[in-house]
Structures are given as C-alpha cells and as structure tokens.
Design a protein around this motif. Structure first.
Motif, PDB file in Angstrom:
ATOM      1  N   ILE A  55      -0.537   7.709  -1.279  1.00 55.91           N
ATOM      2  CA  ILE A  55      -1.981   7.675  -0.536  1.00 55.91           C
ATOM      3  C   ILE A  55      -1.663   8.170   0.900  1.00 55.91           C
ATOM      4  O   ILE A  55      -2.588   8.556   2.001  1.00 55.91           O
ATOM      5  CB  ILE A  55      -3.126   6.942  -0.610  1.00 55.91           C
ATOM      6  N   TRP A  95       0.994  -3.059  -8.742  1.00 53.68           N
ATOM      7  CA  TRP A  95      -0.245  -2.418  -8.427  1.00 53.68           C
ATOM      8  C   TRP A  95      -0.363  -2.185 -10.242  1.00 53.68           C
ATOM      9  O   TRP A  95      -1.579  -1.622 -10.725  1.00 53.68           O
ATOM     10  CB  TRP A  95       0.268  -0.831  -7.757  1.00 53.68           C
ATOM     11  N   TRP A  96       0.788  -1.875 -11.184  1.00 50.22           N
ATOM     12  CA  TRP A  96       0.288  -1.202 -12.629  1.00 50.22           C
ATOM     13  C   TRP A  96       0.106  -3.098 -12.627  1.00 50.22           C
ATOM     14  O   TRP A  96      -1.381  -2.199 -13.765  1.00 50.22           O
ATOM     15  CB  TRP A  96       1.011  -1.066 -13.440  1.00 50.22           C
ATOM     16  N   LEU A 110       0.686  -1.404   0.371  1.00 47.72           N
ATOM     17  CA  LEU A 110      -0.053   0.022  -0.325  1.00 47.72           C
ATOM     18  C   LEU A 110       0.624   1.147  -0.064  1.00 47.72           C
ATOM     19  O   LEU A 110       0.589   2.580  -0.533  1.00 47.72           O
ATOM     20  CB  LEU A 110      -1.159  -0.128   1.233  1.00 47.72           C
ATOM     21  N   TRP A 139       3.583   1.733  -1.225  1.00 41.08           N
ATOM     22  CA  TRP A 139       3.803   2.608  -2.942  1.00 41.08           C
ATOM     23  C   TRP A 139       2.531   3.562  -3.565  1.00 41.08           C
ATOM     24  O   TRP A 139       3.119   4.216  -4.104  1.00 41.08           O
ATOM     25  CB  TRP A 139       4.018   1.280  -3.840  1.00 41.08           C
ATOM     26  N   LEU A 140       1.787   2.963  -3.105  1.00 45.42           N
ATOM     27  CA  LEU A 140       0.666   4.165  -2.932  1.00 45.42           C
ATOM     28  C   LEU A 140       0.870   6.017  -3.248  1.00 45.42           C
ATOM     29  O   LEU A 140       0.871   5.534  -1.107  1.00 45.42           O
ATOM     30  CB  LEU A 140      -0.788   3.790  -3.342  1.00 45.42           C
TER      31      LEU A 140
END
Lengths: 165, 521
Positions: free
Chosen positions: B155, B265-266, B150, B152-153
């Motif tokens: 946010i 994620w990609w 998470l 990596w995002l």
C-alpha cells in the motif's frame, strides 16, 4: 442488602480482574534481541536512472521541429542492484524494481540484520542503472557496533550516495 | 467445541451470580460494561489531550510530568485510561466469545455480529496508536514494529518504517497526526457502535450503577497501586532493552517477531473472513415470526415497546380510521413471542371460543396456550393445585408435573400475558409459579425483565391488583438449575398448602370464573 458471602465474592472477583489487567498490562517483559546483538537497518529509496538513447539525425529529421529532443528517454526507470557484504562475506543481494504501474516510481528496500556487537567490515555496492556494468556507488567501512545499537545504511545522492549512520 | 464453550460460560455466569445478582453480573452485561469502559477511556483521554504538548521533545516530558508531578490527577487519569483500555479489550473479546458460544451470530442476529467485526480492528488501531503518543521506548518499539508490519502490504510506495530510521526522522507534525488519528478512530468506533446496536431495542448503554461503581473503584485502586508510567525516552539509534509490553494491545509485535508479517496478516485476514462467514456457514432454521391480526390490533404500541429487537413498527391501520397497526419486520423478528405477552388482547378472559389476539406466534398461539391451561387445570387432582409456567431455555419444567401440578413450557416466559396467571387462579389453581432464565440471562434479552415488571405491576400489561401476590411465585432458574427449581416448587406448594382453608386465603380468594361462549360467537 448484600450478603457477606456476596461481598467477599465481589472483592475476590474484582481483585482477580485487577490483578489480571495489572499483570498483563506490563508483564512478562519482552526482549526483542539478545544483549550482545546490534541491528543494521538497510533502507534505501531511490529513483533508478532512465536509459536514454541518442536519437539519430534521420529520426530527428522526421520529427516536428519543436519536438526534436536529442535524447529519447522512456518513462520507465532502471532496476537498482544492491549488494551488501559483511566481514568479506555476502550478507544480502537484491535487485530493487521501480514501483508504479508504469515502473516510473522509486525503488525501495527495507531490511533488518541482527549481528553480534563488535567490530565488523561492512561493504555496500549499488548500481542505479543495470544497463551499465559495475557499481558506481560503493561504501566500505570498518564499523564498531555497541550492544543494541541501530546502524542505518541509507542512500542520498545529495550526500554523496551511500552512507552509514 | 461451541457447546463446551457455552457450558463454560453458563457455569461461569452462574458462579458469578452468587457474588453479583443477575443484573449486576458483569458476564451477562459485557456489551454494556464495554461501553462504560469506553466512556471512561474517552473522559480520561480528553483530560490527557488538553495537557499534552505535541512538540518532539515536549511530548514525552508533558506526559511524564503528569505521571510524576501531577500523580494525584493526571497520573491517575493516565493510569485509568490505560487500564480501562486493557479492560475494554478483555471485555470485547469475552463479549465476542460469549455471543459465539451461545450461537448468537446467525439469523436475525447476523447484522449485529457483522457490524461488530470492524470494531475489533478499530479498537486495536486506536490502542496501538495510543501507545505511540507517549514516545518512550515502548512507543518506539511499537511504531517500528507496526510500520514494518504495514510495509508487508503493498500500500505504500516507500516503506513507512523509513519514518522511524533515525532520531532526525521524527518531527512535531508526526505527533499532531498521531493525536488526531487517536481521536479520530474512537469517533469512528462510536459511530460503529451505534450501528452495532441499531437493531436491538432497550439497549443497555450502561451497566447497573453497582457494577459501574465496582469497576471504577477497581481501576482506580489499580491505578494507585500500579500507576502507568513511561519507559525511558525513545531513541531510534538504540534498540529498547527490556520492554514492559502491554499484552492486551501490543501482543501482535512479539507474535510478528516469532513468525513473520506474512503469517500475521494472513492470520488476521483469515480470522476476519471466518468471523464474517460464520453467520452464513451455520445452518439456521428461522423461527416463525409474529403475526398481526388487524381486527384485534388497536395500535396500543405495547408490543413495540417490549420487542427486544426493534422488529415492530406502527403504521396507519388499513381498516380502522384513526388507529395504528403493528407491523412486524420478518428479518428482525426473533420469534420470541414477547410481543404476544405484551398484547392486551391476549387475555384468556375473552369469551371467544377461538382466542385471536392482536399479535401472536404461530408456533405457540395464545389460543393454544389457553386450551393447554384449561386442559391442565381440568386434569389436576388433590391439593394444592399448582400451575407452573416455564421457559424452553431455562430450567426444564416437564419433570415437575405431578397429579396436583401442571407444567406448561413456553418459548420464552415473556410470551405469558399476566392475565393468564389470574385466569389460572380463578379457574381452579391454588397457586401459579412462573419460571424462566436467570436475571440477565434471557435468550431473547428481555423476557425475564418484562415478565417480572408485568407481574409486579410495574409495566403494562400488568397483573391486576386484585390478584393476591402470595399465590404467585417467580423463580429465575437456568437450564442447570433444575434442582433449585424443584426445591422452590416444593416450598411454594407447602406454603400454598398451609394457606388453603385459612381465613386469609378465604378472604384473598379470587372469584371463580367460568368462561362461557356467547350465543353470537
């Protein structure tokens, strides 16, 4: 009424379904790191210093009386510079930037390093104000890591700065 | 590739049919089976929730107590909870693949397809979170790996993985939060499922009782043979050694280790975008939709009851006071014709030269069907004279035609009004064979089901009681079942042939009917 062939077929198919679910629910086992490896987690979250400037008497004179603060401190925080050496060799170097639209949030880093278990010399240097030369926070220690042990490098100004645990 | 997948599914379903009937075949009822598994998960999960102690030290011991001390109830329910969750993932992915393989993601089906995609995310979010509650080594691994993924995002202002740095990082509040998330996401999932099936009618909320019993017994036996047990308690100062990972739910973690969070994620975003784009990438030529004729619609609601896709609503009739009229939503209409088969005005016994029914399909109007039937009957030679009504999506009937056998292929067997069977028998046929997709395998969901019920007098419009049942044969055959259908026809013809001229046939014989055009028509 079910035919015997249908009953056998159902038993086989339900059995295959159970075997598939039962096997992949726990198998094959997964090993994240080899047996003789330990982990160092470098995780730092810290507010960089603000680069304040002392106002000149002329500047203060021009300001309303109630707002004559001697220091002019911008909202932005300084980048944080961090260097980690392991056994005398550089392991990781980074400059952490403050978060937030106005660059006034914490600077963070989170890294995992897998290394052979055993005795190591670990050295961490950190500067939370890049405008000042050198590293005000330094922590050096000889560490002994057991297999699968997790060691954390963290920073807390209330605990004297950098620390290992 | 899709055709290969479709063939694979068709063959597998047909193989499963030998063990399960169509209505009990799990491959033909994956959606309903998934819902049943969800209810098993919810029911077993509610019990686990009542006995769970969310204290930092108690969370592990309370769950372990269930598995060891109370194995006969709590332990079994925990195992059923886990295995039903794994089965749910398996069934969900098969459901997705099957609908894709059959091309059921475009046109009027795009809504169901699109609303299904967020559910996959919710299922995995709930499943991964569920593993954390146990707070054993697997939970530790999953929590750390998930938060690292998470992070990596962009946010979080601080890395969420910092919450799992040391044993002191975790508090009682954490487990309370996780339990609420683990309860909250399934509630969202149920709401999402409601939206997912919103545009279909007569939804199979549960599979057949036999399939439910078989599935439950299987999960129960699996729980007894291999109970779900906790690993050693979590210890954030130590990496778990060898993990007994649940590959259905937690496969993303090893995959992340193998690649990187960016790749994961990609891949997730790209596959989600691809799934969302599929209905729009596929060139879809919409089928003509059902057309309502106000003068012949009396608002009986039978088309409304039989439409598999809830495309019909009833509104006030514009010209007939006190009556309702069917209104077709062209965006929802599949163009299957099941509504035309349900309309009581679709009877060929009506004397109009041009048969106009209450609701009809432009591509195969009831009037054309009557003309085709009359022409076929007139051309039949020899005995026994057989009419075969087939389905474009089932076994092909074209090759069955012979001097004494006429074959009429329909868009879906469900378009056939039962009165056409009687009409065929009273205007020259000795027997009528109706065939369509295998049970549960109808291209339009309910065509075979409604046809069976109509012809066996369980559903309106039903075949009249005076029509002898032994002159009718129902054969459910898929596109691969040509030989089976041919054999069934041969057997039917032999049976009808031996009956002709017997006392029973003479007694049962329906009064011949000659359609006349009235003078005022």
């Amino acid at each position: 009424m079910l035919k015997p062939a249908a009953i056998i077929g159902q038993v086989v198919l339900y059995g295959a379904f159970a075997a598939f679910i039962g096997y992949f629910a726990t198998s094959p086992t997964y090993k994240q790191i080899p047996d003789d490896v330990s982990l160092i987690k470098l995780s730092i979250s810290h507010l960089g210093e603000r680069n304040c400037r002392k106002r000149t008497p002329e500047e203060l004179e021009k300001m309303p009386r109630n707002m004559r603060a001697p220091l002019d401190c911008p909202r932005e925080r300084s980048d944080i510079k961090l260097e980690v050496d392991l056994d005398g060799k550089p392991l990781y170097q980074t400059v952490m930037h403050p978060t937030g639209v106005y660059k006034d949030g914490v600077s963070t880093t989170y890294k995992r390093f897998e290394l052979k278990s055993g005795v190591h010399q670990l050295s961490v240097r950190m500067s939370d104000n890049v405008a000042v030369a050198g590293f005000p926070f330094v922590k050096e220690a000889q560490i002994t890591l057991k297999p699968a042990q997790v060691m954390v490098i963290d920073f807390n100004p209330d605990k004297g700065g950098l620390f290992f645990r | 590739m899709r055709n290969t997948a479709q063939t694979l599914f068709q063959r597998s379903e047909e193989a499963f049919d030998t063990a399960f009937d169509g209505q009990h075949n799990p491959l033909r009822h994956l959606g309903a089976l998934g819902l049943y598994l969800l209810w098993l998960i919810v029911a077993s999960g509610l019990y686990l929730y009542t006995v769970l102690d969310t204290g930092i030290n108690q969370v592990y011991t309370s769950i372990n107590h269930l598995s060891v001390e109370q194995w006969y109830l709590g332990g079994i329910l925990r195992s059923v909870h886990r295995y039903a969750s794994d089965a749910f993932i398996l069934v969900m992915m098969l459901h997705l693949l099957r609908e894709w393989a059959y091309g059921r993601y475009t046109g009027f089906r795009f809504y169901s397809w699109l609303t299904g995609i967020p559910l996959i995310w919710l299922v995995f979010a709930s499943g991964i979170g569920g593993y954390w509650i146990v707070w054993d080594q697997l939970a530790q691994f999953s929590a750390t790996a998930t938060t690292e993924l998470l992070d990596w995002l962009p946010i979080f202002s601080e890395p969420s993985a910092r919450n799992f740095l040391t044993p002191e990082s975790i508090s009682d509040r954490f487990f309370t939060l996780i339990v609420f998330i683990h309860l909250g996401i399934p509630i969202l999932l149920i709401l999402g499922l409601w939206a997912h099936v919103h545009r279909i009618a007569s939804v199979d909320y549960l599979p057949s009782r036999r399939l439910m019993t078989g599935t439950f017994i299987t999960l129960l036996l699996l729980s007894l043979i291999k109970p779900a047990l906790s690993d050693a308690p979590a210890n954030l100062a130590q990496l778990p050694a060898e993990l007994r990972i649940d590959w259905f739910i937690l496969f993303l973690h090893p995959l992340t280790d193998l690649t990187s969070p960016a790749v994961i994620w990609w891949s997730l975003f790209a596959s989600t975008a691809l799934l969302c784009a599929l209905p729009f990438l596929h060139k879809h030529t919409p089928a003509p939709v059902a057309v309502v004729d106000g003068a012949n619609c009396n608002g009986c609601r039978r088309c409304l009851a039989d439409c598999p896709y809830a495309a019909i609503t009833m509104e006030v009739h514009p010209t007939r006071h006190g009556f309702k009229i069917a209104v077709v939503d062209p965006d929802l209409c599949a163009g299957c014709g099941i509504c035309a088969g349900a309309c009581p005005s679709s009877t060929p016994f009506r004397s109009q030269e041009t048969l106009v029914t209450g609701i009809d399909m432009p591509q195969q109007p009831v009037n054309a069907l009557r003309q085709q039937l009359e022409g076929a009957l007139a051309a039949l030679q020899g005995t026994p004279r057989i009419i075969v009504f087939g389905c474009d999506h089932g076994a092909s009937v074209a090759s069955l035609a012979s001097p004494n056998t006429a074959a009429i292929s329909l868009m879906c067997t469900g378009i056939l009004p039962p009165s056409f069977v009687e009409y065929a028998l009273r205007t020259g046929a000795d027997g009528v064979l109706v065939t369509g997709c295998r049970s549960g395998g109808c291209e339009f969901r309910l065509g075979d089901h409604w046809t069976t019920e109509r012809l066996t007098r369980q559903r309106e419009p039903q075949l009249r009681g005076t029509v002898p049942a032994d002159q009718i044969e129902l054969v459910w055959a898929s596109a691969n079942d040509g030989a089976t259908l041919a054999a069934a026809l041969t057997e039917f013809k032999t049976r009808i042939g031996t009956q002709i001229g017997t006392q029973m046939a003479l007694t049962n014989r329906l009064q011949p009917y000659q359609r006349r055009t009235p003078h005022h028509a």
